[in-house]
Write an enzyme that holds these catalytic residues in place. Structure first.
Site, PDB file in Angstrom:
ATOM      1  N   LYS A  72       0.839  -1.207   0.000  1.00  0.00           N
ATOM      2  CA  LYS A  72       0.000   0.000   0.000  1.00  0.00           C
ATOM      3  C   LYS A  72       0.870   1.252   0.000  1.00  0.00           C
ATOM      4  CE  LYS A  72       0.929   1.087   4.471  1.00  0.00           C
ATOM      5  NZ  LYS A  72       1.578   2.337   4.923  1.00  0.00           N
ATOM      6  N   ASP A  93      -1.150  -1.585  10.314  1.00  0.00           N
ATOM      7  CA  ASP A  93      -1.398  -1.638   8.862  1.00  0.00           C
ATOM      8  C   ASP A  93      -2.002  -2.967   8.400  1.00  0.00           C
ATOM      9  OD1 ASP A  93      -0.502   0.916   8.423  1.00  0.00           O
ATOM     10  OD2 ASP A  93       1.497   0.325   7.726  1.00  0.00           O
ATOM     11  N   MET A 120       5.706   0.613   2.824  1.00  0.00           N
ATOM     12  CA  MET A 120       4.660   0.161   1.898  1.00  0.00           C
ATOM     13  C   MET A 120       3.898  -1.060   2.407  1.00  0.00           C
ATOM     14  SD  MET A 120       6.504   0.682  -1.743  1.00  0.00           S
ATOM     15  CE  MET A 120       5.116  -0.132  -2.539  1.00  0.00           C
TER      16      MET A 120
END
Length: 310
Positions: A12, A145, A108
């Site tokens: 992401k 996350d 990420m």
């Protein structure tokens, strides 16, 4: 020996990030817009005599070596959290084969995607039947996350970023990602932001609560990449650049190569560049590769954690 189970989960970027007040527990109130990307981590699990983690993939040998292969890897913790949920006292060890496509230590969510994939894969391997809500709760317990890696798509995260609300009907966006060789410590980036705010006379404990970026949400649904570009924002960017000035050079290189916008994703150090189209993203990536950057064209939103057919 059980049949292998393979699951994939997306990396992401943060396309909008507001940092509110520093809380008494040392965390900050944040509002983030996450977008899942079509860079997927693939985790295959099989029963084993001992807990094992092997890592391969389309990243550098140095990055692969940086991934823990012992029981400290999040995938093992994910498996043990499934065992807890299913009241299994002595879970049978699992062998994890991780194929990495998300750069390591770039903010990420590659490790989070591995953990999300492991939750689903081990649940299937052990036939434990943990329901979706319990999986999300287990994911949040492992890391902020990880719930988003399960969910995918585009979503707003509030609080510490782990309370999620999906944004539906988001048009496809094309991105070029430039990971950096060195990592950035997330706590250090937040501390630097507080320091920079204090130097401007702002009290880090008195920052107003972040509000939803309505213009960005409208632009995401319209599919107008230029309008999206105008509304990208990251409060942590100035602090990340202060700690790693070469990020600014990378961003300017992306803009010079034709990107509509370039930003540090979250606490960095990955730089995300928005392109007008797939062809434009490939052109930007080629330009940057010629200049010596690692440049990865991709798109979002992508689906969340998925079973793959073996």
């Amino acid at each position: 020996m059980s049949n292998p189970v393979t699951v994939s989960a997306p990396g992401k970027i943060n396309i909008f990030f507001r940092v509110g007040a520093l809380q008494s527990d040392g965390y900050h109130e944040v509002l983030s817009v996450y977008q899942a990307l079509d860079l997927r981590e693939i985790v295959t699990v099989t029963s084993s005599e001992s807990w094992q983690v092997t890592v391969s993939g389309a990243i550098s040998a140095e990055q692969i070596q940086a991934v823990p292969t012992g029981e400290d890897n999040l995938v093992v913790r994910a498996a043990k959290s499934i065992a807890e949920l299913a009241n299994i006292d002595n879970p049978h060890p699992v062998n994890f084969e991780i194929t990495k496509n998300v750069p390591v230590a770039g903010g990420m969510g590659g490790g989070s995607a591995d953990a999300a994939a492991a939750l689903l894969a081990v649940d299937e391997l052990w036939c434990t039947g943990v329901d979706g809500e319990a999986l999300i709760k287990a994911a949040a317990g492992l890391g902020a996350d990880i719930p988003f890696a399960l969910l995918g798509g585009t979503a707003i995260g509030v609080g510490k970023g782990d309370h999620l609300e999906s944004i539906d009907n988001v048009a496809r966006l094309h991105w070029v990602l430039v990971p950096m060789d060195a990592g950035l410590s997330t706590p250090r980036v937040y501390a630097k932001l507080d320091e920079m705010r204090a130097a401007r006379g702002e009290d880090p404990r008195q920052i107003p609560s972040p509000v939803q970026p309505e213009q960005l949400i409208a632009a995401l649904k319209s599919g107008d990449a230029r309008e999206v570009a105008k509304n990208l924002h990251n409060d942590l960017q100035e602090a990340a650049i202060a700690l790693m000035p070469e990020l600014s050079i990378t961003m300017h290189a992306g803009l010079a190569a034709g990107a509509l916008a370039a930003m540090v994703s979250g606490s960095g150090p990955t730089v995300a560049m928005l392109a007008e189209s797939q062809a434009a993203a490939e052109s930007i990536a080629n330009h940057l590769a010629f200049e010596g950057y690692i440049a990865i064209p991709t798109y979002g939103p992508a689906k969340g954690t998925l079973m793959e057919h073996n």
